[in-house]
Design a protein around this motif. Structure first.
Motif, short mmCIF file in Angstrom:
data_model
loop_
_atom_site.label_atom_id
_atom_site.label_comp_id
_atom_site.label_asym_id
_atom_site.label_seq_id
_atom_site.Cartn_x
_atom_site.Cartn_y
_atom_site.Cartn_z
N UNK A 1 0.81 -1.21 0.00
CA UNK A 1 0.00 0.00 0.00
C UNK A 1 0.84 1.25 0.00
N UNK A 2 1.64 1.42 -1.03
CA UNK A 2 2.46 2.63 -1.11
C UNK A 2 1.62 3.83 -1.52
N UNK A 3 0.49 3.55 -2.15
CA UNK A 3 -0.37 4.67 -2.56
C UNK A 3 -1.27 5.08 -1.39
N UNK A 4 -1.46 6.37 -1.26
CA UNK A 4 -2.31 6.88 -0.18
C UNK A 4 -3.46 7.66 -0.81
N UNK A 5 -4.67 7.30 -0.39
CA UNK A 5 -5.84 8.02 -0.88
C UNK A 5 -6.62 8.55 0.33
N UNK A 6 -6.89 9.82 0.33
CA UNK A 6 -7.59 10.48 1.45
C UNK A 6 -6.89 10.20 2.77
N UNK A 7 -5.58 10.23 2.75
CA UNK A 7 -4.81 10.01 3.97
C UNK A 7 -4.77 8.57 4.42
N UNK A 8 -5.33 7.69 3.61
CA UNK A 8 -5.37 6.27 4.00
C UNK A 8 -4.54 5.44 3.04
N UNK A 9 -3.78 4.53 3.61
CA UNK A 9 -2.93 3.68 2.80
C UNK A 9 -3.79 2.66 2.05
N UNK A 10 -3.57 2.57 0.77
CA UNK A 10 -4.40 1.68 -0.04
C UNK A 10 -3.61 0.41 -0.35
N UNK A 11 -3.97 -0.65 0.30
CA UNK A 11 -3.30 -1.93 0.04
C UNK A 11 -4.15 -2.76 -0.91
#
Lengths: 321, 446
Positions: free
Chosen positions: A111-121
């Protein structure tokens, strides 16, 4: 349809969710989320049966990893690290590319990508319908194909420019006489009718073999049958289709020899292949250009043609080949 | 192969609008693994018929086997179609008729062939052989002379030297008794128990004070032993390979070697006891103490591929080479063993022979356990210390970490728990210790 609390607790116990840092509440929420995606579950029994058929422990592991629990990650890495690399190797057939592919997937899984401050795994999208190892393999395959297309598109534009693709024209039938155009229309309608009578599996078989150029072994592996079964089916299918189309054409008023002739040739073959002509002329090989015109309009084993079609360029396949 | 009309190929290449939404990886995986219900399967097939990209994904994601193990949804329905039943019934009737005819016409011939067709396993045990209570139900008592006379099958089986499934006694003067294990078809084995992690455990060596030399009392290698009939006739099926990919059953490819005294081998004989034990069919368990006991027991259809790779180090019972294959290759990639002089040996899949692994100590190692790329090896104490040395690697022996604990004396046995993941038991002459965190902390066993 909500998940029964007692059932959720039972499934939580059998999933070993505690081992992966999940609470019963977390797990129940995951189950609710999965059930919400299933619109065809109507009764309580169906829900129960569906949930029990899930790979519960692997689901708990994946969701534990997605939630960032270290214990889950330790277990995941120990169990699936080597599996992942081996799957990548078998997909790419290249050690370096396999490493790159697996590593890039690791980043997505972590989950290197973060969407809305949340790590996206990516592991959060695993729902336990298939095994986790199989899911990882599928995700790897998807990623590999995405990468391939990305690179291929970038390269192909340059290559196409070099080859003078910008001069290619859309296929046209303007130069053909009315009778030929009418016959062509009949052929297309007959083809549609014949294809409409195929089952989805038959269509899959035809597309896999004749369009994608997959081997009998590859198709057999997907369908879990023997290669010879696929071979027989394909043979029968091709001949049946040909016969059906011919019969439909005869029914629509064409003579039998004319129907056969239409099946053998394609009016689009008669269009001038500008790209090949230019390329051949540049190479000083006019003979090849002549062959290019005579070659079949659709080389079924050429994936490039398929990709061109995927890029919504109707007729590109015919011009390419 | 008939050629496809060009118009058909062109039409197939044009995707239908309704199928342009791609299914997610979860559904594609379930399709590959035949976990979709019939309606979902049809929808997926319809999509795949039109979507080149998903076809490629499915093709790449399909496991490398052609045979199916987990039946596709609805397969039971299709299997029980009338034509199948019809032909099956005819074949069964014909087989029965032939068997009856054979029995009536040539009963002598039928009897003479029976022992070879039987899948019984004849077991030799040394005179001092003992079996614990747990083992008892799977073993039929040795037929007395009277029983043997009454049963031509058994007597033939016992006399058939060297019959398949028997272990040849390499010592000429050994006194061996033959025990017949109840025939048990491999196919009739029930599904294996729930999963411990995939293990490859090599076993300990208790009381290695009087090692047997190869010259005076050679210890047979597994590779020289006659194959067990059920195993010999069954090549590792692709079905098995595929089945092993499910996590639940991957663990069942594991086998263990533990040093507990489950039987004995007579000091004067080097006969090993083979048992087929119903309740331990999911694993191969090898128990042995040096120069005294050695038992190889338990086989399953899944682990049969690794059986021939089990071997005893020359001259020393209780040192084992552990290695095997699984569908992922994790287990097969490294094969660990201990040499007769206590060196840790490692053999990678691509290597032709095992090579010694450099450990941070020169003290001889006595036991090892392994789990894929991880391995624990323990043995004599490092000079100047009291407790046996224990080392751990997580990268197939490239780096080693010394593990310490409260034990004293030489480590004679290490074993991995089948029920508790990551739980290790360590035994010395002074007691037994257990760790549930891969060897970081240890507590005395109860």
């Amino acid at each position: 349809m909500a998940v029964d609390k007692q059932l959720a607790e039972e499934l939580y116990r059998s999933s070993c969710g505690e081992k992966y840092g999940l609470t019963p509440g977390d797990f129940a929420a995951i189950l609710e989320q999965i059930i919400a995606r299933q619109s065809d579950l109507e009764s309580r029994e169906q829900v129960s049966g569906f949930l029990r058929a899930l790979h519960l422990e692997e689901l708990a592991l994946a969701r534990g990893c997605a939630a960032g629990h270290q214990c889950a990650w330790d277990f995941f890495l120990t169990r699936y690290r080597e599996t992942l690399y081996m799957a990548a190797r078998s997909i790419t057939r290249d050690e370096g590319a396999a490493r790159d592919l697996a590593d890039s997937l690791y980043a997505d899984l972590y989950g290197m990508r973060v969407r809305d401050g949340e790590r996206m795994s990516k592991l959060a999208s695993y729902n336990g319908r298939g095994s986790l190892a199989g899911w990882l393999r599928t995700v790897l395959a998807q990623q590999h194909i995405d990468e391939y297309r990305k690179v291929k598109r970038l390269v192909s534009l340059e290559e196409e420019n070099e080859k003078g693709v910008q001069f290619a024209s859309a296929p046209t039938t303007n130069g053909l006489n009315l009778a030929v155009q009418q016959d062509q229309g009949k052929l297309e309608m007959a083809t549609d009718e014949a294809l409409g009578q195929l089952s989805s599996e038959e269509r899959f078989l035809l597309a896999s073999y004749f369009l994608d150029g997959q081997t009998l072994a590859q198709i057999a592996r997907v369908l879990r049958v023997h290669e010879s079964t696929i071979s027989r089916k394909l043979d029968k299918l091709a001949s049946t289709l040909r016969k059906r189309i011919r019969d439909i054409l005869v029914r629509d008023g064409l003579s039998r020899p004319r129907a056969e002739e239409l099946l053998e040739t394609d009016v689009r073959d008669l269009g001038v292949n500008v790209r090949q002509k230019i390329a051949a002329r540049a190479d000083g090989n006019s003979q090849e250009a002549a062959q290019g015109i005579a070659r079949p309009a659709f080389s079924i084993k050429d994936k490039i043609a398929t990709d061109a079609l995927k890029l919504n360029r109707p007729g590109a396949a015919g011009k390419d080949l | 192969m008939n050629e496809l009309p060009k118009s058909v190929a062109r039409r197939l290449a044009e995707p239908r609008l309704e199928t342009l939404v791609h299914p997610d990886a979860d559904l594609l995986t379930a399709f590959v693994e035949r976990a979709l219900n019939p309606a979902e399967y049809d929808r997926m097939m319809m999509h795949l018929g039109d979507c080149c990209e998903c076809r490629q994904v499915v093709s790449l994601a399909a496991p490398d086997v052609s045979a199916s193990v987990s039946a596709p949804v609805g397969s039971s329905r299709s299997f029980w179609r009338w034509p199948v039943l019809q032909w099956g019934a005819m074949a069964a009737s014909a087989a029965i008729l032939l068997a009856v005819a054979g029995l009536v016409v040539r009963p002598d011939l039928f009897r003479s062939r029976m022992p070879q067709q039987s899948s019984s396993v004849t077991v030799h045990t040394g005179p001092a052989a003992t079996l614990n209570q747990q083992d008892a139900p799977s073993i039929k008592p040795q037929p007395t002379a009277k029983e043997t006379d009454r049963s031509p099958i058994r007597s033939s089986s016992a006399k058939a030297e060297p019959a398949a499934g028997q272990v040849r006694d390499s010592s000429a003067n050994s006194v061996a008794r033959a025990r017949t294990i109840a025939p048990q078809s491999m196919a009739s084995l029930a599904p294996p128990p729930p999963p411990p992690p995939p293990l490859a455990t090599g076993g300990g060596n208790n009381n290695a004070t009087t090692p047997i030399t190869a010259a005076t009392s050679p210890v047979p290698s597994m590779s020289t032993l006659p194959p067990e009939p059920a195993l010999a006739n069954q090549k590792p099926g692709k079905a098995d390979q595929f089945r092993s990919q499910s996590t639940a059953e991957l663990a069942n490819q594991a086998y263990s070697i533990d040093g507990t005294d489950k039987g004995q081998r007579a000091p004067s004989s080097n006969v090993f006891t083979f048992e087929r034990k119903e309740e331990s069919r999911s694993k191969i368990s090898v128990a042995g103490t040096a120069a005294k006991d050695a038992i190889v027991k338990g086989v399953s259809p899944v682990v049969k591929t690794i059986t021939p790779q089990l071997s005893f180090g020359p001259g020393v019972g209780g040192r084992f080479t552990a290695g095997g294959n699984d569908a992922h290759g994790v287990f097969s990639s490294i094969s660990w063993s201990l040499s007769s002089d206590g060196k840790l040996m490692r053999k990678r899949l691509q290597e032709s022979e095992a090579k010694a692994v450099q450990l941070p100590t020169t003290a001889p190692m006595k036991s090892l356990i392994a789990n894929g790329l991880e391995a624990w090896v323990g043995g004599a104490a490092v000079p100047g210390e009291n407790s046996g040395a224990l080392f751990y690697t997580s990268d197939a022996g490239e780096h080693w970490q010394r593990l310490t604990g409260p034990w004293t004396g030489e480590i004679t046995t290490l074993s991995l728990s089948h029920t508790q993941p990551r739980s290790i038991t360590l035994r010395t002459a002074n007691g037994e210790w257990q760790s549930t965190d891969e060897g970081k902390t240890w507590i005395p066993s109860q």
